[in-house]
Design an enzyme around this catalytic site. Structure first.
Site, PDB file in Angstrom:
ATOM      1  N   HIS A 308       0.839  -1.213   0.000  1.00  0.00           N
ATOM      2  CA  HIS A 308       0.000   0.000   0.000  1.00  0.00           C
ATOM      3  C   HIS A 308       0.870   1.259   0.000  1.00  0.00           C
ATOM      4  CE1 HIS A 308      -3.273  -2.811   0.695  1.00  0.00           C
ATOM      5  NE2 HIS A 308      -2.506  -3.356   1.615  1.00  0.00           N
ATOM      6  N   GLU A 323      -2.528   0.407   7.663  1.00  0.00           N
ATOM      7  CA  GLU A 323      -1.610  -0.671   7.278  1.00  0.00           C
ATOM      8  C   GLU A 323      -0.369  -0.123   6.590  1.00  0.00           C
ATOM      9  OE1 GLU A 323      -1.550  -4.752   4.519  1.00  0.00           O
ATOM     10  OE2 GLU A 323      -3.323  -3.448   4.554  1.00  0.00           O
ATOM     11  N   HIS A 377       2.760  -7.082   4.558  1.00  0.00           N
ATOM     12  CA  HIS A 377       1.399  -6.583   4.781  1.00  0.00           C
ATOM     13  C   HIS A 377       0.956  -6.810   6.221  1.00  0.00           C
ATOM     14  CE1 HIS A 377       0.163  -5.823   0.536  1.00  0.00           C
ATOM     15  NE2 HIS A 377       1.198  -6.611   0.330  1.00  0.00           N
ATOM     16  N   GLU A 441       1.637 -11.764   5.660  1.00  0.00           N
ATOM     17  CA  GLU A 441       0.646 -11.100   6.506  1.00  0.00           C
ATOM     18  C   GLU A 441       1.142 -11.289   7.941  1.00  0.00           C
ATOM     19  OE1 GLU A 441      -1.800  -9.325   5.541  1.00  0.00           O
ATOM     20  OE2 GLU A 441      -2.632 -10.059   3.639  1.00  0.00           O
TER      21      GLU A 441
END
Length: 477
Positions: A308, A323, A377, A441
């Site tokens: 992101h 995030e 992430h 993640e």
């Protein structure tokens, strides 16, 4: 006359209740969905429908076949679809959808038909990275998520590339740049100063054989802009061949600030350039992600991708953390550790709060011929705040699976979070990169305890060291 009218109205009523009366001989084909060459077997109640001239498809069936995360909130009739960087939120009977928390209007609102949520086909094509075709005669929806790239021995396993679009025509008129293609595209647009310029990069695109001028790498074409006070020059070129990128540069007249708007409609890209309001201030946008030269020193090139960034905050934590802030902080720590490794050349897809597109991130790693790609992430399921743990993803290649497994092992040991396993995921940044690639993640920002931990220096230091240890073990360093 009165009897005739009553009979006529009664027949209309029957037709509205039983629409197949009078058409018993008609047996139209049942619509099919073909995804990447294979027919999706629709569950009994699910079907392709046409509502207000819009083709509607069962979104959950398609999303799950692409290995996207799909969650359904029965209470508010809302479906959320997540891939590697994007989150789509749609609500039954509402035309407003959310793309990464940004509102977007649908042509037709999602509907609940036979306990299945259906959405407009066009929305899928524009926001889930799919090439889409609708065969109205045979009632067939063809969806393509990627196409294989042929190697010397046929198709190289796990190597994918988006379909290349063709630029058929281009002109500048009425202060508008108009580019006609054979499909919809998502351009990357930035602005530069001194002089003021709009840089339009069209990824996975080249010039068609019918284009008015044959262009090779290094050849620059120009459009006629005579008579326009805002723009002094529009030039275009085939900026890159592998991957293909068409670049168009719009140059402003000296001392005249300008503004622009873009839209994509019916395979046509329009960039509308206007003179800025006298109170406007020209603020250059970040230039497209720079690609450093290939490292020929013999070191292993590792690309670290903080997920992101910039206009894309990623998921929102339970206390409204972003995030993008977590992924950048952790990735910078990974970069610092890797920079101390003499056998590793580390490259970041971003090192500040900007948003490189997924295509740009992939292009960076592929053009560098990187040895490894690691995307970082934070996870989230706001509807389930008890969800916790670390999970890691790979796409098809056994080398990517091995990379994900070894980094995951170190992360779980270092952090002590719940082990959610190593899974296969169809995410663009690990699907279209050509080297071993993993998407991590680290933990759940929607879990209060994990969110608090993930934003501490101590936990980030542990996670960074674990990621580096995993990379070194995989590389044999």
């Amino acid at each position: 006359m009165k009897k005739t009218m009553i009979l006529f109205l009664f027949s209309l009523l029957l037709c509205s209740i039983f629409p197949n009366i009078g058409h018993a001989s008609s047996n139209p084909p049942k619509a099919k969905i073909i995804l990447d060459g294979k027919e999706i077997k629709l569950p009994s109640p699910a079907q392709v429908s046409i509502i207000n001239n819009s083709v509607m498809i069962p979104i959950r069936v398609v999303a799950e076949n692409l290995n996207f995360k799909v969650t359904w909130d029965q209470k508010i009739k809302r479906v959320k679809i997540q891939n590697d960087t994007d989150t789509l939120t749609l609500t039954v009977n509402k035309k407003e959808a959310l793309i990464n928390d940004i509102a977007s209007l649908l042509e037709v609102s999602p509907r609940n038909l036979n306990n299945t949520v259906v959405v407009p086909l066009r929305f899928v094509s524009e926001n889930m990275g799919l090439a889409v075709k609708w065969d109205n005669k045979n009632k067939v929806v063809t969806l393509t998520s990627s196409i294989p790239v042929a190697g010397s021995n046929g198709i190289e396993e796990g190597t994918y590339k988006e379909p290349v679009k063709q630029v058929n025509d281009m002109y500048f008129a009425n202060n508008q740049l108009v580019v006609s293609l054979d499909g919809d595209v998502k351009p990357s647009i930035s602005t530069l100063a001194n002089p003021q310029r709009i840089v339009v990069d069209i990824p996975n695109a080249t010039f068609s054989s019918s284009f008015s001028q044959s262009l090779n790498i290094g050849t620059i074409g120009k459009l006629d802009v005579s008579g326009y006070s805002t723009v002094s020059e529009v030039r275009y070129s085939l900026f890159s061949r592998d991957p293909e990128v068409v670049r168009i540069v719009i140059v402003a007249e000296e001392e005249i600030p300008f503004e622009f708007q873009t839209e994509m409609e019916s395979n046509t890209l329009v960039v509308d350039v206007t003179e800025a309001d006298e109170n406007s201030t020209f603020v250059p946008l970040p230039a497209p992600i720079p690609i450093p030269p290939v490292d020929n020193s013999g070191r292993k090139t590792v690309v670290i991708d903080p997920g992101h960034g910039g206009s894309d905050p990623g998921t929102i934590g339970i206390t409204n953390t972003h995030e993008k802030d977590f992924t950048l902080a952790l990735s910078l720590k990974v970069e610092t550790l890797l920079q101390s490794e003499p056998e590793i050349n580390v490259v970041m897809t971003r090192d500040e709060d900007v948003y490189p597109t997924r295509t740009e991130r992939v292009a960076l790693a592929n053009q560098l011929k990187a040895d490894l790609f690691v995307s970082i992430h934070g996870n989230s399921v706001l509807a389930s705040p008890q969800a916790s743990g670390t999970e890691s993803y790979y796409y098809q290649r056994s080398s990517s699976k091995d990379l994900a497994k070894v980094i995951h092992k170190h992360l779980v040991k270092a952090l002590g979070f719940k082990d959610r396993g190593v899974k296969e995921g169809n995410y663009q940044v690990i699907r279209e990169t050509t080297m071993p690639a993993a998407l991590l993640e680290i933990g759940f920002l929607s879990n209060l305890a994990e969110e608090e931990a993930l934003f501490t220096e101590a936990v980030q230091d542990k996670a960074a060291q674990a990621i580096v240890d995993g990379i070194k073990e995989y590389l044999g360093i």
